[in-house]
Design an enzyme around this catalytic site. Structure first.
Site, PDB file in Angstrom:
ATOM      1  N   ASP A 193       0.831  -1.200   0.000  1.00  0.00           N
ATOM      2  CA  ASP A 193       0.000   0.000   0.000  1.00  0.00           C
ATOM      3  C   ASP A 193       0.866   1.251   0.000  1.00  0.00           C
ATOM      4  O   ASP A 193       1.791   1.375   0.805  1.00  0.00           O
ATOM      5  CB  ASP A 193      -0.905   0.006   1.238  1.00  0.00           C
ATOM      6  CG  ASP A 193      -1.723   1.270   1.352  1.00  0.00           C
ATOM      7  OD1 ASP A 193      -2.635   1.461   0.537  1.00  0.00           O
ATOM      8  OD2 ASP A 193      -1.419   2.091   2.254  1.00  0.00           O
ATOM      9  N   GLU A 233       0.254  -1.465  -5.412  1.00  0.00           N
ATOM     10  CA  GLU A 233      -0.841  -0.519  -5.642  1.00  0.00           C
ATOM     11  C   GLU A 233      -0.257   0.843  -5.984  1.00  0.00           C
ATOM     12  O   GLU A 233       0.320   1.516  -5.135  1.00  0.00           O
ATOM     13  CB  GLU A 233      -1.719  -0.396  -4.385  1.00  0.00           C
ATOM     14  CG  GLU A 233      -2.891   0.536  -4.577  1.00  0.00           C
ATOM     15  CD  GLU A 233      -3.093   1.493  -3.410  1.00  0.00           C
ATOM     16  OE1 GLU A 233      -4.197   2.048  -3.308  1.00  0.00           O
ATOM     17  OE2 GLU A 233      -2.155   1.707  -2.631  1.00  0.00           O
TER      18      GLU A 233
END
Length: 476
Positions: A193, A233
């Protein structure tokens, strides 16, 4: 990762109070629909300022949900993906609180990224203006220590999310400890993330610079050594996504959601077809996620053209707002404490004006393009914008983060649209054609024709965009 559809969900927003209840849901109501499960942050606490993405303790499952033994048991039912939040920790973490009390004498002092860590000789105006920002203002927060001194701390996202120095030995040890915990807990895959912001360097944008690629590569090697696959991501210019895909197991196809809207709104599949010719095949495909619908992923960058022309892209965004009855405007941009500059907050069903035929066509496109499809829990039920939750929290992304009850889930699973969707999902999961070769059939711009061939196993999707009629064929 299995070549089957994944579910991405929060535990407590899918009618479950615990990991054990989620396990039961997979064994019963959702049986056969998913080959993988991405559980959004389940660390302590799940109800921080950023819905779990600001962990106080990344190695502790929120006790209200269960423990690592419960997760290990669930992993025997379905492959688990978890978030490794590489960029920051909570300001309430033990480590940062220790730093506030002891300052540079704290054993964690070097864990946190400060202004002078990156700019020991100070920064020019040009240095600061070149920093890539996902949110308004500069990425710094003034923090007062116990001795009265004031430090400028790097905070990319919010003042409660304290950036860590991932190149410092303490930062390296911190991330490795999480990987160890994941391995023991049965996690088969991690999503990195906010990895694009992890490395800061003077004179650069501090986003996806050369050193960032190297950091991602090294962390990926460490994870793979523990039998854990890696998904990165990144919301960014589409060519950046292509480059990242060469270095990791999987990337997101964040361009797909808007390209599908472009295809359906404008009855023109040209831009989508061009993307499918170059898109990474090691991708997780999405239409919706826990965040907004990304615009930057299809937009141009400076003088470099994007996947969709700027004027057309603006009209697509306007159409989403129109289709949602203006509700998405209340959750996007400067509205509702929303700080995401490049996303539209709206459920995908509402972005399509709650048109059930268009929604099923959109999902069919997602399931037929190359990659592993990932379905967001709200999208699984063709959910509508939750204006009540938005009004309650004034957090833009909560418009698409509904808390479903068990009764709601039972009702949703009996909707004719959802039954049609489930039938399509089961075919995507089990038909052998999808383990074969992808073929994009040459057609006119208002027709999309995709065929998968694996020896005598064939799956074909044909969409006439003018009439909005879809046909699927499966043979063995």
């Amino acid at each position: 990762m299995k070549n089957k559809i994944q579910l991405i969900t929060y535990i407590d927003r899918l009618g479950c109070k615990s990991i054990t209840e989620l396990n039961s849901l997979f064994k019963n109501e959702l049986k056969g629909l998913f080959g993988g499960l991405h559980i959004l942050p389940f660390y302590y606490p799940i109800d921080g300022e950023d819905a779990g993405f600001d962990p106080i303790d990344h190695n502790l499952i929120d006790p209200r949900l269960g423990d690592w033994n419960d997760l290990k048991e669930l992993s025997e039912e379905v492959d688990i993906m978890a978030d490794l939040i590489v960029n920051h920790v909570s300001a309430k973490s033990i480590q940062f609180q220790d730093y506030l009390q002891k300052g540079e004498k704290s054993e964690y002092a070097s864990l946190f990224l400060k202004y002078n860590t990156v700019f020991p000789n100070g920064a020019t105006e040009a240095d600061l203006l070149s920093i890539y920002r996902p949110r308004p203002n500069l990425p710094f927060t003034m923090v007062k220590l116990n001795d009265g001194s004031v430090k400028l701390i790097w905070t990319t996202f919010t003042s409660n999310q304290i950036d860590i120095d991932v190149n410092n030995k303490i930062g390296i040890k911190y991330l490795e400890s999480i990987l160890d915990t994941f391995e023991k807990g049965g996690v088969k895959m991690i999503r990195l993330d906010a990895a694009g912001y992890a490395i800061k360097k003077p004179g650069t944008s501090c986003f996806m610079i050369d050193e960032t690629y190297e950091f991602i590569s090294q962390l990926t090697k460490k994870a793979k050594a523990k039998g854990i696959e890696v998904l990165v991501e990144i919301h960014s210019y589409y060519k950046t996504q292509i480059e990242i895909a060469k270095r990791v197991d999987y990337v997101y196809d964040f361009a797909l959601p808007v390209l599908v809207l472009d295809t359906l709104f404008n009855k023109n599949a040209s831009s989508l077809k061009k993307w499918l010719e170059v898109s990474p095949k090691n991708a997780l495909t999405v239409l919706d996620t826990h965040d907004g619908i990304g615009i930057v992923d299809v937009a141009g960058e400076g003088e470099k053209p994007g996947l969709i022309e700027g004027a057309i892209l603006s009209k697509i965004v306007d159409q989403m707002h129109i289709n949602s009855g203006g509700n998405s405007l209340k959750a996007t941009g400067a509205a509702a404490s929303n700080l995401d500059l490049y996303q539209v907050n709206c459920t995908y069903f509402d972005a399509l004006g709650r048109d059930e035929n268009a929604y099923l066509i959109a999902r069919a496109i997602q399931f037929f393009v190359p990659g592993i499809p990932q379905v967001y829990y709200v999208g699984l039920f063709a959910g509508e914008n939750d204006m009540e939750l938005l009004e309650k929290t004034n957090v833009g992304r909560d418009i698409n983060r509904h808390y479903f009850t068990k009764n709601e889930i039972k009702e949703q699973l009996n909707r004719p649209l959802i039954n049609d969707l489930k039938e399509l999902m089961l075919l995507r999961n089990n038909h052998l054609a999808f383990n074969g070769d992808f073929n994009l059939i040459e057609t006119s711009k208002n027709v999309l024709n995709i065929k998968w061939v694996n020896n005598n196993h064939i799956a074909e999707l044909f969409i006439d965009l003018t009439s909005m009629k879809m046909e699927t064929k499966f043979s063995s």
